[in-house]
Design a protein around this motif. Structure first.
Motif, PDB file in Angstrom:
ATOM      1  N   ARG A 238     -50.015   7.458  21.066  1.00  0.00           N
ATOM      2  CA  ARG A 238     -50.871   7.373  21.877  1.00  0.00           C
ATOM      3  C   ARG A 238     -50.689   6.103  22.467  1.00  0.00           C
ATOM      4  O   ARG A 238     -50.282   5.449  21.536  1.00  0.00           O
ATOM      5  CB  ARG A 238     -51.996   7.231  20.927  1.00  0.00           C
ATOM      6  CG  ARG A 238     -53.735   6.833  22.317  1.00  0.00           C
ATOM      7  CD  ARG A 238     -55.046   6.906  20.801  1.00  0.00           C
ATOM      8  NE  ARG A 238     -55.161   6.390  19.880  1.00  0.00           N
ATOM      9  CZ  ARG A 238     -55.768   5.082  19.686  1.00  0.00           C
ATOM     10  NH1 ARG A 238     -55.728   4.373  21.077  1.00  0.00           N
ATOM     11  NH2 ARG A 238     -55.717   4.222  18.746  1.00  0.00           N
TER      12      ARG A 238
ATOM     13  N   GLU B 118     -50.625   4.862  18.007  1.00  0.00           N
ATOM     14  CA  GLU B 118     -50.735   5.973  16.860  1.00  0.00           C
ATOM     15  C   GLU B 118     -49.825   7.371  16.984  1.00  0.00           C
ATOM     16  O   GLU B 118     -49.314   7.382  18.023  1.00  0.00           O
ATOM     17  CB  GLU B 118     -52.575   6.479  17.337  1.00  0.00           C
ATOM     18  CG  GLU B 118     -52.951   7.666  16.248  1.00  0.00           C
ATOM     19  CD  GLU B 118     -54.462   7.938  16.571  1.00  0.00           C
ATOM     20  OE1 GLU B 118     -54.622   8.744  15.270  1.00  0.00           O
ATOM     21  OE2 GLU B 118     -54.668   7.970  17.517  1.00  0.00           O
TER      22      GLU B 118
ATOM     23  N   VAL C 270     -49.209  11.022  16.520  1.00  0.00           N
ATOM     24  CA  VAL C 270     -50.123  12.093  16.703  1.00  0.00           C
ATOM     25  C   VAL C 270     -49.155  13.694  16.163  1.00  0.00           C
ATOM     26  O   VAL C 270     -48.565  14.269  16.691  1.00  0.00           O
ATOM     27  CB  VAL C 270     -51.006  12.453  17.354  1.00  0.00           C
ATOM     28  CG1 VAL C 270     -52.171  13.582  16.926  1.00  0.00           C
ATOM     29  CG2 VAL C 270     -52.076  11.080  17.389  1.00  0.00           C
TER      30      VAL C 270
ATOM     31  N   GLU D 245     -44.035   5.250  11.794  1.00  0.00           N
ATOM     32  CA  GLU D 245     -45.179   5.676  11.521  1.00  0.00           C
ATOM     33  C   GLU D 245     -45.550   4.467  10.786  1.00  0.00           C
ATOM     34  O   GLU D 245     -46.881   3.929  10.681  1.00  0.00           O
ATOM     35  CB  GLU D 245     -45.796   6.615  10.956  1.00  0.00           C
ATOM     36  CG  GLU D 245     -45.717   7.879  12.047  1.00  0.00           C
ATOM     37  CD  GLU D 245     -46.154   9.200  11.533  1.00  0.00           C
ATOM     38  OE1 GLU D 245     -47.391   9.318  10.837  1.00  0.00           O
ATOM     39  OE2 GLU D 245     -45.706  10.534  11.720  1.00  0.00           O
TER      40      GLU D 245
END
Length: 358
Positions: A163, A176, A178, A259
Motif C-alpha cells: 500500500r 503497509e 499485505v 516489514e
C-alpha cells in the motif's frame, strides 16, 4: 561530466519451482527452462541486467552479476552465462531470501547499490524495467530499501500487496505490506488505487541492508558475516562456511527486513511482469505474446488438437494432446508424467505427491 552510477545485480536462483511440475524438476528447475521464447528464464534475467549506459539517468550502468544458487545448479549457470563475466555465491543450504541477499551484501562495499532480481520472473517491457531500476537506484542512494510495486491489472489473490504511503521524488514510502488477500479484499485493493503487487524485486545499498538486518535479525546478520569471513573462493565461485550458514534460521527478506524497517519505499512499475508462478500464469504470459495462442484463449505448446475448447493450455514434450469441449484447464505432458488441472487449481500443483517426491 556526469558521474557513472554502477548497480550490482544480484540474481537469486533458489526454489524448486514445484508449481510448474512436471516440467520443472529438482535437477532442472524453472529458472533454467525455456518457458517463454527461445531462451531460459535465467538467461532472460541476466540479459535484462547486462551492461548498458543511459546518460539521461546519470550514467546508470550494471556491473557483472552476482548469482546466488545451490551447488547442484553451478554447471547449469555456467553453461547459460555463455562465457559472460559473473560471480557465483554457492549457498550451502536453502535458507530463503533474507540470508541469500545478505550473503551478496556482505561481499560488496557498503555504498554499492544492489538490484535483487529473482531468476525466474518474466518482464515483457524491458525499457520500463530499466526506468524503474533508475528510480529505485536513486532512492537506494538515499538509504531507502526499495521494493518494486507492480501495477496490478486484476484482483489477484496469489500475490502479496504494497500500500502506497507518502510520495517521494522517485516513488513512494510503503504504508503497509499485505499478505495474499481473499477475492473480496483483492477487489477492494484494486478499486482503491492505493495498492501494488509485491514483485519480489529490490534495490538498496549493501550497507543499508546489512544495518537493517542487524537491527531486526541480529543473529542472522552476525552468522552471514561470519560465514562470509570464513568462506573460501574458488575462481569465480565463493563458498560461505557451510557449518555456520547451517545454523541460520531461514526467513524471507520481506519478513526479516522490509516489514520492519522505517525506510521502506517502492517504485511503481508497469512492465508486463509475471512470476510465472503456475501453469495458468504461464498461459497468460504466452497469450499476451500471442505465442501459440488462438482466438478462443487456448495456448498450445507441442502437439495438440483442441475442438470446441476455450481458455485451455496444453504443453507436451511428445504425445499429442487431444481435447473436446473443455474450458479453463491446463494439461501438461512431460516424460512419463501427465498433469491435468483447472486454472484455479494450478496454484496447488506443488502440493501433489509427484511434485514433492522429486
Amino acid at each position: 561530466m556526469v558521474k557513472e552510477r554502477l548497480i550490482h545485480p544480484v540474481v537469486l536462483c533458489g526454489g524448486g519451482g514445484t508449481r510448474l511440475w512436471p516440467v520443472s524438476r529438482v535437477e532442472y528447475p524453472k529458472p533454467f527452462l525455456p518457458l517463454i521464447g527461445g531462451t531460459t528464464m535465467f538467461e532472460q534475467a541476466v540479459r535484462r541486467v547486462a551492461d548498458f549506459t543511459n546518460d539521461a539517468d546519470g550514467g546508470l550502468s550494471f556491473a557483472a552479476p552476482i548469482v546466488v544458487a545451490g551447488a547442484q545448479h553451478g554447471d547449469l549457470i555456467e553453461t547459460q552465462m555463455h562465457g559472460a563475466e559473473y560471480r557465483l555465491i554457492v549457498e550451502p543450504a536453502a535458507k530463503n531470501t533474507a540470508p541469500a541477499i545478505a550473503l551478496a551484501a556482505a561481499m560488496l562495499p557498503a555504498d554499492d547499490v544492489m538490484l535483487v532480481c529473482p531468476s525466474d520472473h518474466h518482464i515483457a517491457d524491458e525499457a520500463a524495467f530499466r526506468n524503474a531500476v533508475s528510480a529505485a537506484a536513486q532512492l537506494a542512494e538515499q538509504d531507502y530499501l526499495v521494493s518494486f510495486g507492480i501495477t496490478p491489472d486484476r484482483a489477484e489473490t496469489g500475490y502479496g500487496y504494497l500500500r502506497r504511503g507518502a510520495a517521494l521524488a522517485e516513488g513512494y514510502t510503503i504504508a503497509e505490506f499485505v499478505e495474499k488477500p481473499d477475492r473480496a479484499q483483492a477487489e477492494a485493493y484494486i478499486a482503491s488505487g492505493e495498492y501494488s503487487w509485491n514483485g519480489g524485486i529490490f534495490a538498496f545499498r549493501a550497507g543499508a541492508l546489512l544495518s537493517e538486518l542487524t537491527a531486526h535479525r541480529p543473529a542472522m546478520a552476525a552468522a552471514v558475516r561470519q560465514a562470509v569471513a570464513q568462506g573460501r573462493k574458488e575462481g569465480s565461485h565463493f563458498h560461505p562456511d557451510a557449518a555456520i550458514f547451517a545454523e541460520i534460521e531461514g526467513e524471507s527478506i520481506d519478513y526479516a527486513v522490509m516489514e520492519n524497517t522505517a525506510r521502506a519505499a517502492m517504485v511503481p512499475a508497469q512492465m508486463g511482469w509475471s512470476d510465472i508462478g503456475n501453469w495458468a500464469a504461464l498461459q497468460d504470459a504466452l497469450a499476451a505474446r500471442c505465442e501459440g495462442a488462438d482466438a478462443d484463449g487456448n495456448v498450445v505448446r507441442g502437439s495438440a488438437d483442441l475442438v470446441n475448447c476455450a481458455n485451455v493450455f496444453t504443453s507436451s514434450d511428445g504425445p499429442r494432446v487431444s481435447a473436446i469441449g473443455l474450458n479453463d484447464l491446463c494439461i501438461v505432458v512431460s516424460g512419463d508424467e501427465v498433469l491435468v488441472t483447472t486454472r484455479d487449481g494450478a496454484q496447488s500443483v506443488g502440493k501433489l505427491p509427484g511434485a514433492s517426491a522429486q
